[in-house]
Motif scaffolding. Structure first.
Motif, PDB file in Angstrom:
ATOM      1  N   LYS A 147     -26.142 -41.108  78.431  1.00 28.01           N
ATOM      2  CA  LYS A 147     -25.161 -40.547  77.482  1.00 28.01           C
ATOM      3  C   LYS A 147     -24.668 -39.198  77.951  1.00 28.01           C
ATOM      4  O   LYS A 147     -25.443 -38.401  78.486  1.00 28.01           O
TER       5      LYS A 147
ATOM      6  N   GLY B 298     -18.748 -45.166  71.213  1.00 24.68           N
ATOM      7  CA  GLY B 298     -19.300 -45.845  72.374  1.00 24.68           C
ATOM      8  C   GLY B 298     -18.780 -45.321  73.710  1.00 24.68           C
ATOM      9  O   GLY B 298     -19.290 -45.700  74.763  1.00 24.68           O
TER      10      GLY B 298
ATOM     11  N   GLU C  52     -29.096 -51.601  63.139  1.00 25.00           N
ATOM     12  CA  GLU C  52     -28.715 -50.188  63.037  1.00 25.00           C
ATOM     13  C   GLU C  52     -28.482 -49.864  61.569  1.00 25.00           C
ATOM     14  O   GLU C  52     -27.870 -50.648  60.830  1.00 25.00           O
TER      15      GLU C  52
ATOM     16  N   GLU D  76     -28.048 -40.684  66.148  1.00 27.21           N
ATOM     17  CA  GLU D  76     -27.249 -39.448  66.178  1.00 27.21           C
ATOM     18  C   GLU D  76     -26.899 -38.950  64.795  1.00 27.21           C
ATOM     19  O   GLU D  76     -27.108 -39.635  63.801  1.00 27.21           O
TER      20      GLU D  76
HETATM   21  P1  ADP Z   1     -21.244 -42.610  70.014  1.00 28.91           P
HETATM   22  O1  ADP Z   1     -21.494 -41.132  70.052  1.00 28.91           O
HETATM   23  O2  ADP Z   1     -20.146 -43.040  70.921  1.00 28.91           O
HETATM   24  O3  ADP Z   1     -21.139 -43.176  68.628  1.00 28.91           O
HETATM   25  P2  ADP Z   1     -23.936 -43.648  70.135  1.00 28.91           P
HETATM   26  O4  ADP Z   1     -24.959 -42.722  70.680  1.00 28.91           O
HETATM   27  O5  ADP Z   1     -23.901 -43.845  68.660  1.00 28.91           O
HETATM   28  O6  ADP Z   1     -22.512 -43.232  70.700  1.00 28.91           O
HETATM   29  O7  ADP Z   1     -24.098 -45.060  70.808  1.00 28.91           O
HETATM   30  C1  ADP Z   1     -23.180 -46.113  70.594  1.00 28.91           C
HETATM   31  C2  ADP Z   1     -23.927 -47.432  70.477  1.00 28.91           C
HETATM   32  O8  ADP Z   1     -24.708 -47.667  71.654  1.00 28.91           O
HETATM   33  C3  ADP Z   1     -24.947 -47.428  69.336  1.00 28.91           C
HETATM   34  O9  ADP Z   1     -24.345 -47.757  68.123  1.00 28.91           O
HETATM   35  C4  ADP Z   1     -25.931 -48.485  69.825  1.00 28.91           C
HETATM   36  O10 ADP Z   1     -25.435 -49.770  69.545  1.00 28.91           O
HETATM   37  C5  ADP Z   1     -25.943 -48.269  71.318  1.00 28.91           C
HETATM   38  N1  ADP Z   1     -27.052 -47.353  71.685  1.00 28.91           N
HETATM   39  C6  ADP Z   1     -27.012 -46.002  71.744  1.00 28.91           C
HETATM   40  N2  ADP Z   1     -28.209 -45.486  72.094  1.00 28.91           N
HETATM   41  C7  ADP Z   1     -29.047 -46.525  72.256  1.00 28.91           C
HETATM   42  C8  ADP Z   1     -30.439 -46.661  72.609  1.00 28.91           C
HETATM   43  N3  ADP Z   1     -31.190 -45.603  72.910  1.00 28.91           N
HETATM   44  N4  ADP Z   1     -30.958 -47.910  72.653  1.00 28.91           N
HETATM   45  C9  ADP Z   1     -30.191 -48.992  72.376  1.00 28.91           C
HETATM   46  N5  ADP Z   1     -28.889 -48.946  72.049  1.00 28.91           N
HETATM   47  C10 ADP Z   1     -28.312 -47.733  71.989  1.00 28.91           C
END
Ligand code: ADP
Length: 379
Positions: free
Chosen positions: A143, A151, A188, A266
């Motif tokens: 990330k 995403g 989620e 988050e």
């Molecule tokens: P954004 O800031 O773009 O919303 P997120 O951190 O919420 O990004 O991540 C987007 C999506 O990616 C999440 O809703 C989830 O589906 C997937 N995701 C993020 N982090 C993880 C993780 N550690 N393990 C599994 N899936 C993840």
């Protein structure tokens, strides 16, 4: 007159307007241009960007707003400084907002508070990525610490080389990177609370959020088969974050549920897509509650009004004239919200809320109406 200033011209600021009107509060919004979503609904508008000091001074000019708040996290230091100079409280404040803006700062702080996150580390080189993958099952979620949304800024990596372009960008002055274990979650969920400066915190029921292609497509409230234990744990986490980080206004804590455990994904310190269901589905909507909280007024009740409320996002599709969908909306009980935005593929342009008794049937009805608005009829 009580007046709240809001920075940002999207649908989140727009949906504060009817809540403000009902409360007798005047909403003054800083918008990117005169025709954006919130500009069409706010009582007063100032056109300009958050980094434009002249526009910010106009936003905070006499008659002076009682507080200034945000519909997104990208608030420059100069804006906080002007608000301080003019004596307008920033809610949430600059320190709190950092944790919604920077995922590394957030993870460090959550760890210090003993709150549950996925395993994670900062990465700067392919060796860092390789080390992490070797102890976390060969897959991780890379990330960008800042600037990601829907995403973007999230990538699954299985080999260190999968990270090479982002590592190079970070080394070149781009956003720092972290990697997290890839959580095999059951679902989620999101916990929404609001906190006022005086300290009162109120929580809505935990909701399930369903993402498609990294974008929220549906929210089910309360989360199906929500137990008192899970609600309690989610509330404990969100209340602790709201209080310890000195959040004022709405706070959404997005989490992964694994069995009976919750891991924090988050934070958002503003009204959030996972809370749109509260407009019709709860005693107090997140938009009203956010305004009450930033004004340091007593918070409203948060109980759900129906056994099930489903919110389905309308993402841009075939239909360009969204208002043209109205005559054919296939369900008289559907509450349709259109944001006054131009249609682009995948862009959030509206949402639909349906209340009912059974999860599957209510989801189906909401999805049908959302699909009709997106693509239906002769559009
Ligand atoms: P954004 O800031 O773009 O919303 P997120 O951190 O919420 O990004 O991540 C987007 C999506 O990616 C999440 O809703 C989830 O589906 C997937 N995701 C993020 N982090 C993880 C993780 N550690 N393990 C599994 N899936 C993840």
């Amino acid at each position: 007159m009580t007046r709240v200033a809001v920075v940002g011209g999207g649908q989140l600021a727009r949906m504060m307007a009817p809540a403000a009107t009902a409360m007798g509060v005047t909403l003054r919004v800083l918008v990117e241009s005169a025709d954006v979503s919130a500009a069409l609904a706010a009582h007063e508008t100032v056109v300009g960007l958050p980094g434009d000091d002249e526009a910010v001074r106009a936003l905070l000019a006499e008659p002076r707003p009682d507080a200034v708040t945000w519909e997104h996290e990208h608030i420059p230091d100069s804006l906080f400084a002007i608000a301080d100079e003019l004596g307008v409280p920033s809610r949430p404040g600059r320190e709190a907002l950092l944790y919604a803006r920077d995922k590394i700062a957030m993870r460090e702080r959550l760890d210090a508070l003993g709150l549950p996150s996925p395993a994670w580390r900062v990465v700067e080189t392919e060796d860092d990525v390789a080390d992490f993958l070797s102890v976390h099952g060969g897959a991780g979620v890379l990330k960008t610490a800042r600037g990601g949304y829907d995403g973007k800024g999230v990538r699954i990596v299985r080999h260190p080389a999968d990270a090479s372009d982002w590592l190079a960008a970070a080394a070149d002055g781009g956003p720092r990177l972290l990697i997290e274990e890839k959580v095999a979650y059951d679902r989620e969920v999101a916990m929404q609370v609001a906190r006022r400066p005086q300290g009162e915190v109120r929580a809505w029921p935990l909701v399930e959020s369903i993402q498609r292609d990294g974008v929220c497509s549906e929210v089910i409230a309360p989360a199906p088969e929500l137990t008192p234990e899970l609600q309690h744990e989610a509330e404990r986490i969100a209340r602790l974050i709201a209080t310890e980080l000195d959040v004022t206004g709405a706070l959404a804590v997005e989490m992964f549920q694994v069995g009976g455990r919750l891991l924090i994904n988050e934070l958002a310190m503003r009204p959030h897509n996972s809370g749109h269901w509260t407009i019709e589905g709860a005693v107090t909507s997140q938009f009203e509650q956010h305004l009450r909280a930033v004004l340091d007024w007593p918070l409203g009740g948060t109980a759900a009004l129906a056994p099930v409320t489903v919110m389905a996002n309308v993402l841009g599709g075939a239909r360009e004239d969204l208002l043209g969908a109205w005559p054919g909306v296939p369900d008289a009980d559907a509450k349709v919200h259109l944001y006054g935005k131009g249609v682009r593929a995948g862009r959030k342009v509206g949402h639909v809320t349906l209340m009912g008794d059974a999860v599957d049937a209510t989801r189906k009805r909401a999805a049908e109406v959302a699909a009709w608005i997106r693509d239906g009829g002769d559009a």
